[in-house]
Design an enzyme around this catalytic site. Structure first.
Site, PDB file in Angstrom:
ATOM      1  N   GLY A  12       0.833  -1.207   0.000  1.00 14.90           N
ATOM      2  CA  GLY A  12       0.000   0.000   0.000  1.00 14.90           C
ATOM      3  C   GLY A  12       0.859   1.245   0.000  1.00 14.90           C
ATOM      4  CB  SER A  14       0.889   4.084  -4.763  1.00 17.58           C
ATOM      5  OG  SER A  14      -0.468   3.835  -4.437  1.00 17.58           O
ATOM      6  CG  ASP A  63      -5.596  -8.692  -4.496  1.00 19.32           C
ATOM      7  OD1 ASP A  63      -5.541  -8.255  -3.323  1.00 19.32           O
ATOM      8  OD2 ASP A  63      -6.605  -9.252  -4.964  1.00 19.32           O
ATOM      9  CE1 TYR A 155      -9.093  -0.061   8.709  1.00 17.80           C
ATOM     10  CE2 TYR A 155      -9.516   0.908  10.867  1.00 17.80           C
ATOM     11  CZ  TYR A 155      -8.726   0.789   9.734  1.00 17.80           C
ATOM     12  OH  TYR A 155      -7.564   1.524   9.646  1.00 17.80           O
TER      13      TYR A 155
END
Length: 251
Positions: A12, A14, A63, A155
């Site tokens: 993650g 970017s 992914d 979450y």
């Protein structure tokens, strides 16, 4: 906290917190690979920016919820750089909804990305770290792991799972020279928090003792420390970087 000679992999990476972590580790001298899933333009821009500054950077599309793609990503890193010293599992998503109306897809997507993704990359990366007898693993948790927020059962479960996973992993790998820790951000100024901030405005800041939202660089600072030699006697811990949000005071 010089990281020259070290190789890091950030999932993650970017944008948001991940982007700040990639930039910080590269700035400290590490060779850095980062994983992105869909935003190729942002990934290429970050890689180009850091390469222009003299850093060795590799952007990998994958992914994180796929075991096969995680294995392939780690193999790309070790092939390109010869080793892997630092793993930062930062990739994460939200699919908020109250328990009574949450769909199976909302549950599954969050667990698969946030928790299974950590398992996939940890299992792939630590094979190399164990053989090196050196490694730093930093898994991104959240204050949501122990600070309840309606609409985030998926979450919160994923982040609490990461913390338990990390403690067990730290126990297993300590004798191999591999430390495992978590960083738990509070309210950080990123795309993921825009909706919350817009809804509650200054009320959020008033709930934080330091009276401000965090910046992605605040998290990158903590990750940099845990990735360094200076953190060698710390493992199995969760470092909350939340401006005091979870202290529970009324100040």
């Amino acid at each position: 906290m010089n990281l020259t000679g070290r190789v890091a992999l950030v999932t993650g990476g970017s944008r948001g917190i991940g982007r700040a972590i990639v930039a910080r580790l590269a700035g400290a001298g590490a060779k850095v690979a980062f994983v992105y899933q869909s935003n190729q333009e942002a990934a290429e821009a970050l890689a180009a920016e850091l390469k222009a500054q003299g850093s060795e950077v590799l952007a990998i599309k994958a992914d994180v919820s796929s075991k096969e793609e995680a294995d392939q990503a780690v193999e790309q890193v070790t092939t390109a750089f010869g080793r892997l010293d630092i793993l930062v599992n930062n990739a994460g998503i939200t699919r908020d909804g109250l328990l009574a109306t949450m769909t199976s897809d909302q549950w599954r997507q969050v667990i698969d990305t946030n928790l299974t993704g950590v398992f996939n990359f940890c299992q792939a990366a630590t094979r190399t770290m164990m053989s090196q007898r050196y490694g730093r693993v930093i898994n991104m948790s959240s204050v949501a792991a122990d600070f309840s927020n309606p609409g985030q059962v998926n979450y919160a479960a994923s982040k609490a799972g990461i913390e338990g996973f990390s403690r067990c992993m730290a126990t297993e790998l300590a004798k191999r020279g591999v430390t495992v820790n978590c960083v738990a951000p509070g309210f950080i100024e990123t795309d993921m928090t825009v909706a919350v901030v817009n809804s509650f405005g200054d009320k959020i800041k008033q709930s934080i003792p330091v009276r401000r939202l965090g910046k992605p660089e605040d998290i990158a600072n903590a990750v940099h420390f845990l990735a360094s030699e200076e953190s060698s006697y710390i493992t199995g811990q969760t470092l909350k970087v939340d401006g005091g949000l979870t202290l529970g005071g009324m100040g």
